[in-house]
Scaffold this motif. Structure first.
Motif, mmCIF file in Angstrom:
data_model
loop_
_atom_site.group_PDB
_atom_site.id
_atom_site.type_symbol
_atom_site.label_atom_id
_atom_site.label_comp_id
_atom_site.label_asym_id
_atom_site.label_seq_id
_atom_site.Cartn_x
_atom_site.Cartn_y
_atom_site.Cartn_z
ATOM 1 N N ALA A 180 0.839 -1.206 0.000
ATOM 2 C CA ALA A 180 0.000 0.000 0.000
ATOM 3 C C ALA A 180 0.873 1.256 0.000
ATOM 4 O O ALA A 180 0.587 2.227 -0.705
ATOM 5 N N ARG A 211 0.923 4.075 -2.881
ATOM 6 C CA ARG A 211 0.710 5.492 -2.553
ATOM 7 C C ARG A 211 1.848 6.349 -3.089
ATOM 8 O O ARG A 211 1.634 7.429 -3.637
ATOM 9 N N CYS A 216 1.428 6.645 -6.744
ATOM 10 C CA CYS A 216 0.265 7.485 -7.053
ATOM 11 C C CYS A 216 0.578 8.968 -6.852
ATOM 12 O O CYS A 216 0.043 9.820 -7.556
ATOM 13 N N ASP A 221 -2.621 4.155 -11.886
ATOM 14 C CA ASP A 221 -3.434 3.015 -11.452
ATOM 15 C C ASP A 221 -4.810 3.544 -11.070
ATOM 16 O O ASP A 221 -4.931 4.641 -10.523
ATOM 17 N N ARG A 232 -6.586 2.583 -8.676
ATOM 18 C CA ARG A 232 -6.693 2.647 -7.208
ATOM 19 C C ARG A 232 -6.100 3.939 -6.649
ATOM 20 O O ARG A 232 -6.296 4.261 -5.486
ATOM 21 N N CYS A 233 -5.399 4.686 -7.483
ATOM 22 C CA CYS A 233 -4.762 5.921 -6.998
ATOM 23 C C CYS A 233 -5.778 6.932 -6.496
ATOM 24 O O CYS A 233 -5.545 7.608 -5.495
ATOM 25 N N VAL A 241 -8.591 6.438 -5.052
ATOM 26 C CA VAL A 241 -9.044 6.025 -3.730
ATOM 27 C C VAL A 241 -7.963 6.283 -2.693
ATOM 28 O O VAL A 241 -8.233 6.840 -1.631
ATOM 29 N N LEU A 242 -6.733 5.898 -2.996
ATOM 30 C CA LEU A 242 -5.655 6.098 -2.029
ATOM 31 C C LEU A 242 -5.363 7.573 -1.779
ATOM 32 O O LEU A 242 -5.116 7.977 -0.656
#
Length: 124
Positions: free
Chosen positions: A96, A100, A103, A110, A112-113, A115-116
């Motif tokens: 994680a 991060r 990101c 990505d 998921r970036c 969200v993170l």
């Protein structure tokens, strides 16, 4: 008309030389004006080129400064990410932290970036 009839060959020669001299003087004057206009045009072009080079140098300097700033930001982010990975308690936390860090450097890397990076507690 009597003046023209009274001129001798020497007089006509003098009139011809005078007329030729006036024509030559007029031609030289026009040529000098043309050369002066060309010199002014060249000076204006030189000034425009110099101003363009100055502006280009300023733009290049600003671009270089932004690139240096971005490089510094990336270096700091990589260092912080590396530290977070090293101090992670387990593999999932390390993954994680690595994501991060990536990101922060490239948010579009990505899905998921978003969200993170949307959770300030996770980003900090």
């Amino acid at each position: 008309m009597s003046f023209l009839r009274s001129l001798t060959a020497t007089g006509w020669l003098a009139v011809a030389v005078l007329a030729l001299s006036l024509a030559l003087l007029g031609w030289c004057t026009l040529d000098s004006r043309r050369k002066a206009a060309q010199a002014v045009g060249k000076a204006d072009a030189g000034q425009t080129i110099a101003e363009g080079r100055t502006a280009a140098a300023g733009d290049a300097s600003a671009i270089r400064d932004r690139a240096d700033e971005r490089t510094s930001e990336i270096d700091a982010t990589v260092k912080d990410g590396t530290d977070a990975i090293r101090h992670a308690p387990d593999r999932a936390s390390a993954n994680a932290a690595a994501l991060r860090s990536l990101c922060r450097i490239d948010p579009s890397r990505d899905a998921r970036c978003r969200v993170l990076l949307a959770d300030p507690a996770e980003v900090g």
